[in-house]
Design a protein around this motif. Structure first.
Motif, PDB file in Angstrom:
ATOM      1  N   GLN A  71       0.828  -1.211   0.000  1.00 19.27           N
ATOM      2  CA  GLN A  71       0.000   0.000   0.000  1.00 19.27           C
ATOM      3  C   GLN A  71       0.864   1.264   0.000  1.00 19.27           C
ATOM      4  OE1 GLN A  71      -3.038  -0.394   3.102  1.00 19.27           O
ATOM      5  NE2 GLN A  71      -3.351  -2.530   2.553  1.00 19.27           N
ATOM      6  N   LEU A  87     -11.025  -0.398   0.948  1.00 23.31           N
ATOM      7  CA  LEU A  87     -10.348  -1.649   0.562  1.00 23.31           C
ATOM      8  C   LEU A  87     -10.697  -2.025  -0.874  1.00 23.31           C
ATOM      9  CD1 LEU A  87     -10.761  -3.998   3.694  1.00 23.31           C
ATOM     10  CD2 LEU A  87      -8.636  -3.008   2.843  1.00 23.31           C
ATOM     11  N   THR A  91      -7.430  -0.189  -2.270  1.00 19.52           N
ATOM     12  CA  THR A  91      -6.401  -1.061  -1.720  1.00 19.52           C
ATOM     13  C   THR A  91      -6.211  -2.331  -2.535  1.00 19.52           C
ATOM     14  OG1 THR A  91      -7.219  -0.244   0.368  1.00 19.52           O
ATOM     15  CG2 THR A  91      -5.627  -2.007   0.480  1.00 19.52           C
ATOM     16  N   GLU A  95      -2.852  -3.478  -4.534  1.00 19.75           N
ATOM     17  CA  GLU A  95      -2.098  -4.694  -4.177  1.00 19.75           C
ATOM     18  C   GLU A  95      -1.992  -5.663  -5.352  1.00 19.75           C
ATOM     19  OE1 GLU A  95      -2.963  -6.610  -0.460  1.00 19.75           O
ATOM     20  OE2 GLU A  95      -3.034  -4.717   0.638  1.00 19.75           O
ATOM     21  N   ARG A 194      -5.558 -12.296   6.171  1.00 20.52           N
ATOM     22  CA  ARG A 194      -5.769 -10.840   6.074  1.00 20.52           C
ATOM     23  C   ARG A 194      -6.719 -10.346   7.170  1.00 20.52           C
ATOM     24  NH1 ARG A 194      -5.136  -7.414   1.266  1.00 20.52           N
ATOM     25  NH2 ARG A 194      -5.296  -5.425   2.287  1.00 20.52           N
ATOM     26  N   PHE A 195      -7.903 -10.871   7.194  1.00 21.44           N
ATOM     27  CA  PHE A 195      -8.854 -10.748   8.304  1.00 21.44           C
ATOM     28  C   PHE A 195      -9.946 -11.779   8.054  1.00 21.44           C
ATOM     29  CE2 PHE A 195     -11.890  -6.996   6.870  1.00 21.44           C
ATOM     30  CZ  PHE A 195     -11.825  -7.395   5.549  1.00 21.44           C
ATOM     31  N   HIS A 221      -6.137  -8.599  11.573  1.00 17.52           N
ATOM     32  CA  HIS A 221      -6.909  -7.420  11.993  1.00 17.52           C
ATOM     33  C   HIS A 221      -8.059  -7.877  12.893  1.00 17.52           C
ATOM     34  CE1 HIS A 221      -5.151  -6.082   8.093  1.00 17.52           C
ATOM     35  NE2 HIS A 221      -5.092  -4.906   8.681  1.00 17.52           N
ATOM     36  N   GLU A 224     -11.912  -3.629  13.866  1.00 19.99           N
ATOM     37  CA  GLU A 224     -11.402  -2.321  13.437  1.00 19.99           C
ATOM     38  C   GLU A 224     -12.537  -1.329  13.215  1.00 19.99           C
ATOM     39  OE1 GLU A 224      -9.096  -2.689   9.863  1.00 19.99           O
ATOM     40  OE2 GLU A 224      -8.659  -0.548   9.708  1.00 19.99           O
ATOM     41  N   HIS A 260      -5.554  -2.897  15.572  1.00 23.26           N
ATOM     42  CA  HIS A 260      -6.708  -2.008  15.790  1.00 23.26           C
ATOM     43  C   HIS A 260      -7.485  -2.253  17.093  1.00 23.26           C
ATOM     44  CE1 HIS A 260      -5.593  -0.618  11.940  1.00 23.26           C
ATOM     45  NE2 HIS A 260      -5.967  -1.716  11.323  1.00 23.26           N
TER      46      HIS A 260
END
Ligand code: GUN
Ligand code: FE
Length: 424
Positions: A71, A87, A91, A95, A194-195, A221, A224, A260
């Motif tokens: 990023q 995202l 994002t 990516e 990632r999450f 994550h 968040e 977060h």
């Protein structure tokens, strides 16, 4: 055996809230390992080569425990969007470009050099899902002198165009990546779902088993953003809380980093404390992508392990000077708006989170602990006007608030001098 002496004004944070100031002192290194800090140089080291930094501040360099390498090219973009839209819009397309190794090489070389120039020598970073680009990132960080953990991202659902793996690909590519990680001296792999919305249960289960079998740390994550938390609830109706979606697959232990935790309530925080999970507080990112303001001091007072991250490009600066002062601001906003929040973070406390607390994740003692390899930055602030002769504590505060990257004269990482700008 190579011995070297550093002279300067040393400041570090041995405990949360305390500062140790040693003006005109001497730090001795043997093969990069700190032997001690003395007001007078012991006789036995009198003939050793010396780096005399004069009155300059010598500070522990920063540990950034959460940032996204791919990023970096989109720093400062898409800041009018909340997390999930950001995202999808910015994002994931940014990516996806890291399928191209040449692009990855060019971007990651710049990023690695800029990190060192900002005084960040330890990191826990997300790469993208691309194995080759992840290895390139590790090579470039190692060349520049950055140490720590890097993770190939796993994402086998809810990705973007050209940014999603099948479960089989994700497993196969993670194995290929892990096989190739052995050759780095200062960088290690960290498993990186990632999450929860990005990973199927099957993939999460495989990652949990792999973490246990190969003794690997984990980063992801947690809680968040409110829409994200709601989404996780829909994806995992069997789990009462977000953290349980990690815990049930073996991704929740004392080597887990969770970025977060803005919306983690008392129960979720208690689960972090009990397991020894480290919270990575990323105050700039939390505001930029409209997530909220994490109760950072509450988490510290409850006994959780808390460190800081820039979370670029949710965060808009690579510099941990910013993360430290933003953590202070976040704690003040929280105190002003939440009667339950105990107090704001002092400069010494927030700086501890950005240095010593982060070091702990790498197993290192706080500040300039004896027996550790030196991680330090040397900051020359003598050309700034002074309202009165400043104490070392005041100089530290001013450097943090004024983001003094350009005043960094030298950086030491893992006992090696990795940036030397010479005399001013
Ligand atoms: N949650 C899942 N992916 C991301 C990301 O790239 N940045 C942030 N801030 N949150 C995320
Ligand atoms: Fe992040």
């Amino acid at each position: 055996m190579e011995t070297c002496v550093l002279k300067g004004c040393f400041v570090d944070a041995p405990t949360f809230g305390s500062l140790r100031v040693r003006e005109g002192s001497f730090l001795v290194l043997v093969d990069g390992v700190i032997q001690g800090l003395w007001d007078r140089l012991p006789e036995e080291y009198a003939a050793c080569p010396m780096k005399d930094y004069g009155e300059a501040l010598v500070l522990p360099s920063f540990a950034d425990l959460h940032l996204h390498a791919p990023q970096y090219p989109m720093l400062g973009m898409g800041m009018d969007l909340p997390l999930l839209d950001w995202l999808g819009t910015y994002t994931f397309p940014a990516e996806a470009r890291f399928a191209d190794p040449d692009y990855a090489r060019e971007v990651y070389r710049k990023l690695a050099r800029e990190l060192i120039a900002c005084g960040t020598t330890r990191v826990c970073r997300f790469s993208s899902l691309h194995t080759d680009a992840t290895l390139i990132l590790m090579e470039e960080l190692e060349k520049a002198g950055v140490t720590g953990y890097v993770g190939k991202v796993n994402m086998d659902r809810n990705g973007g165009v050209n940014l999603q793996e099948t479960t089989e690909e994700s497993i196969r590519e993670t194995e290929r990546w892990l096989e190739r990680c052995g050759g780095f001296a200062h960088l290690r792999p960290i498993l990186t779902p990632r999450f929860t919305p990005s990973c199927t249960n099957e993939l999460m289960a495989w990652l949990g088993r792999t973490a246990a079998e190969r003794n690997l740390p984990i980063q992801s994550h947690l809680s968040e953003n409110d829409r994200e938390v709601q989404w996780v609830r829909e994806l995992h109706p069997d789990c009462g809380q977000y953290w349980e979606t990690y815990a049930k697959y073996g991704l929740w232990n004392d080597r887990t980093l969770m970025a977060h935790c803005v919306w983690s309530d008392q129960r979720e925080r208690a689960a972090m404390k009990e397991a020894g999970v480290t919270v990575v507080h990323c105050p700039d990112s939390n505001v930029n992508v409209c997530s909220g303001v994490a109760p950072v001091r509450t988490m510290v007072e409850e006994g959780l392990k808390v460190a800081l991250g820039t979370d670029i490009a949710g965060g808009d600066h690579l510099s941990m000077f910013d993360a430290v002062t933003s953590a202070i601001r976040a704690s003040k906003i929280r105190q002003l708006t939440d009667p339950a929040h105990p107090a704001f973070l002092t400069v010494a406390e927030a700086w501890y989170l950005g240095t010593s607390a982060g070091q702990a994740f790498f197993g290192a003692g706080p500040g300039f602990a004896v027996g550790e390899k030196l991680h330090a930055l040397v900051l020359e602030d003598s050309d700034l006007p002074q309202p009165h002769p400043l104490t070392a504590r005041e100089r530290l505060e001013r450097c943090l608030y004024r983001r003094q990257e350009e005043a960094i004269r030298a950086v030491w990482s893992e006992g090696r001098l990795v940036l030397d700008r010479g005399e001013k």
